[in-house]
Design an enzyme around this catalytic site. Structure first.
Site, PDB file in Angstrom:
ATOM      1  N   HIS A 134       3.969 -12.927  65.933  1.00  0.00           N
ATOM      2  CA  HIS A 134       3.353 -13.821  64.957  1.00  0.00           C
ATOM      3  C   HIS A 134       3.218 -13.121  63.606  1.00  0.00           C
ATOM      4  O   HIS A 134       3.378 -11.908  63.502  1.00  0.00           O
ATOM      5  CB  HIS A 134       1.974 -14.285  65.430  1.00  0.00           C
ATOM      6  N   LYS A 138      -2.419 -13.353  61.682  1.00  0.00           N
ATOM      7  CA  LYS A 138      -3.028 -13.895  62.905  1.00  0.00           C
ATOM      8  C   LYS A 138      -4.112 -12.950  63.405  1.00  0.00           C
ATOM      9  O   LYS A 138      -3.895 -11.743  63.529  1.00  0.00           O
ATOM     10  CB  LYS A 138      -1.971 -14.115  63.987  1.00  0.00           C
TER      11      LYS A 138
END
Length: 248
Positions: A134, A138
């Site tokens: 990600h 995040k």
């Protein structure tokens, strides 16, 4: 057909912005409230048919309580909740329709289904590893999707996620245990979300991969879940229920 009136809670975030963009083209739903994560939702609740939550773990539980009092269906897209918070969310579903899913992408939910089937077919002699990637911003790790993939494998193999999931490796961990489910989180750049399930044994391996290139896929899935929730009885549901995959 009467349009479903929806509140987007967390409209100031990346997912909130994607939801607002997708709502403009949705002929079945209309926006009655776009609420930032730290703003109050109270005055908008009476106007709505359903609430979609993409805020943060601090905001979700107070929202659950408000939806309970107002008897409004709720779709929760926020991830990273503690075990205790998850228990409170599950308890609330006894009184309202509540969709609680780690990922609202149709493709990812197909990956959930495929992971279950592959684990059933291949059996415990195939080692299980999950790799997720990600963007650098995040906050939680592993992702809710990676956790759910590991939970699916654990359920099929009659294991315990809390005991058998191993997050990364360092030093001299020794040979891999047969019950081990490896989970690895990578953070870099602007990656929307990549998930790989690797099932390997001596002589071969199977990889199931999903890559998201836009948050729009999650937003459209969450809107689909919200529309569906408005026509359900109180209960705890996930995206597998919305898509009818649990029947297969």
């Amino acid at each position: 057909m009467k349009k479903v009136k929806v509140i987007i809670y967390g409209s100031n975030g990346k997912m909130g912005q994607s939801l607002l963009a997708c709502l403009r083209d949705n002929l079945k739903m209309e926006l009655v409230g776009a609420i930032a994560s730290n703003d109050t939702i109270d005055s908008f609740l009476p106007l709505s048919d359903v609430v979609i939550d993409f805020t943060n773990i601090e905001s979700t539980l107070p929202l659950v309580e408000k939806c309970l009092k107002a008897k409004k269906p709720l779709v929760i897209g926020t991830t990273g909740h503690s075990k205790e918070a998850r228990s409170q969310i599950i308890a609330a579903a006894k009184e309202i329709p509540l969709v609680f899913s780690p990922n609202y992408s149709v493709g990812v939910n197909t990956l959930f289904w495929l992971t279950k089937k592959a684990t059933e077919i291949l059996g415990p002699e195939y080692d299980s590893e999950i790799i997720e990637i990600h963007h650098r911003f995040k906050k939680d790790a592993p992702s809710g999707t990676a956790r759910r993939l590991a939970e699916i494998i654990a359920e099929v193999r009659h294991l315990d996620y809390e005991q058998d999931a191993h997050h990364g490796r360092v030093g001299m961990p020794g040979s891999r245990k047969e019950t081990e489910i490896g989970v690895h989180a990578v953070r870099a750049g602007d990656v929307v979300g990549d998930h790989t399930v690797l099932l390997g044994t001596q002589g071969e391996r199977l990889e199931l991969i999903h890559r998201a290139s836009s948050r729009e896929t999650f937003a459209r899935g969450a809107l689909r879940a919200a529309f569906w929730a408005c026509h359900q009885q109180p209960g705890l549901y996930d995206m597998q229920d919305v898509l009818g995959l649990k029947k297969n």
